[in-house]
Motif scaffolding. Structure first.
Motif, PDB file in Angstrom:
ATOM      1  N   ARG A  58       0.957  -1.456  -0.082  1.00 44.38           N
ATOM      2  CA  ARG A  58      -0.083  -0.018   0.121  1.00 44.38           C
ATOM      3  C   ARG A  58       0.900   1.316   0.152  1.00 44.38           C
ATOM      4  O   ARG A  58       0.573   2.066  -0.853  1.00 44.38           O
ATOM      5  CB  ARG A  58      -1.027   0.005   1.120  1.00 44.38           C
ATOM      6  CG  ARG A  58      -1.788   1.471   1.227  1.00 44.38           C
ATOM      7  CD  ARG A  58      -2.934   1.065   2.570  1.00 44.38           C
ATOM      8  NE  ARG A  58      -3.584   2.177   2.736  1.00 44.38           N
ATOM      9  CZ  ARG A  58      -3.341   3.300   3.341  1.00 44.38           C
ATOM     10  NH1 ARG A  58      -2.114   2.976   4.119  1.00 44.38           N
ATOM     11  NH2 ARG A  58      -4.049   4.284   3.633  1.00 44.38           N
ATOM     12  N   SER A  59       1.694   1.260   0.741  1.00 46.42           N
ATOM     13  CA  SER A  59       2.797   2.515   0.711  1.00 46.42           C
ATOM     14  C   SER A  59       3.393   2.596  -0.393  1.00 46.42           C
ATOM     15  O   SER A  59       3.683   3.847  -0.932  1.00 46.42           O
ATOM     16  CB  SER A  59       3.677   2.210   1.993  1.00 46.42           C
ATOM     17  OG  SER A  59       3.113   2.128   3.121  1.00 46.42           O
ATOM     18  N   THR A  60       4.024   1.539  -1.078  1.00 52.68           N
ATOM     19  CA  THR A  60       4.571   1.736  -2.198  1.00 52.68           C
ATOM     20  C   THR A  60       3.821   2.188  -3.254  1.00 52.68           C
ATOM     21  O   THR A  60       3.980   3.061  -4.255  1.00 52.68           O
ATOM     22  CB  THR A  60       4.912   0.344  -2.728  1.00 52.68           C
ATOM     23  OG1 THR A  60       5.964  -0.132  -1.804  1.00 52.68           O
ATOM     24  CG2 THR A  60       5.778   0.224  -4.178  1.00 52.68           C
ATOM     25  N   CYS A  61       2.505   1.678  -3.547  1.00 55.39           N
ATOM     26  CA  CYS A  61       1.514   2.352  -4.436  1.00 55.39           C
ATOM     27  C   CYS A  61       1.181   3.662  -4.160  1.00 55.39           C
ATOM     28  O   CYS A  61       1.110   4.533  -5.034  1.00 55.39           O
ATOM     29  CB  CYS A  61       0.358   1.436  -4.379  1.00 55.39           C
ATOM     30  SG  CYS A  61       0.324  -0.186  -4.899  1.00 55.39           S
ATOM     31  N   ILE A  62       1.016   4.211  -2.800  1.00 50.98           N
ATOM     32  CA  ILE A  62       0.738   5.519  -2.593  1.00 50.98           C
ATOM     33  C   ILE A  62       1.952   6.456  -3.033  1.00 50.98           C
ATOM     34  O   ILE A  62       1.976   7.529  -3.670  1.00 50.98           O
ATOM     35  CB  ILE A  62       0.564   5.624  -1.167  1.00 50.98           C
ATOM     36  CG1 ILE A  62      -0.733   5.179  -0.947  1.00 50.98           C
ATOM     37  CG2 ILE A  62       0.435   7.215  -0.960  1.00 50.98           C
ATOM     38  CD1 ILE A  62      -1.280   4.989   0.655  1.00 50.98           C
TER      39      ILE A  62
END
Length: 146
Positions: A58-62
């Motif tokens: 999730r952090s990577t996608c954001i």
């Protein structure tokens, strides 16, 4: 990675509907997990691994979403062809419109996680997850147009 490929795909799909972009997000998330593999291997319980993988993806996608410039605007007068959306896509569109804690709860529930696992990932109790999920289902039923 094979064990959690469905989880990774769901997280990446939440941040893009374009197949090529989802592939890019999957690749970047996998690379981020590979770079943090020592931390992953230190987690022994599968539910904790899943929650940790979910947070990293999730952090990577954001982060990628913040770095990516917005798409070009559609020219005026452009008439897009009619699209045949499946019920699955329609449900995911409704879920994507939910506020963040509810979106996470709904997605993890669809992926088969138990209330206790969802609670660990979101910082809620098992009972609170159940109540929120019931309210989410009611909200989705009200918005469902199919």
């Amino acid at each position: 990675m094979l064990r959690y490929r469905g989880l990774l795909f769901s997280v990446c799909r939440r941040y893009s509907r374009d197949g090529l972009t989802v592939d890019d997000l999957l690749q970047e998330s996998t690379l981020a997990l590979w770079n943090l593999r020592e931390q992953l291997f230190s987690i022994t319980m599968a539910p904790k691994q899943a929650a940790w993988i979910w947070r990293v993806a999730r952090s990577t996608c954001i982060d990628i979403g913040r770095r990516t410039p917005p798409p070009e605007p559609v020219p005026e007068g452009y008439d897009s062809p009619a699209e045949d959306t499946s019920l699955h896509d329609a449900l995911h569109e409704l879920i994507a419109r939910l506020p963040e804690p509810d979106r996470t709860i709904a997605t993890m529930h669809l992926e088969g996680y138990e209330y206790k696992e969802i609670g660990r990932a979101t910082g809620m109790t098992k009972d609170h997850v159940g109540v929120r999920l019931m309210r989410i289902k009611e909200r989705l039923k009200q918005q469902w147009n199919y």
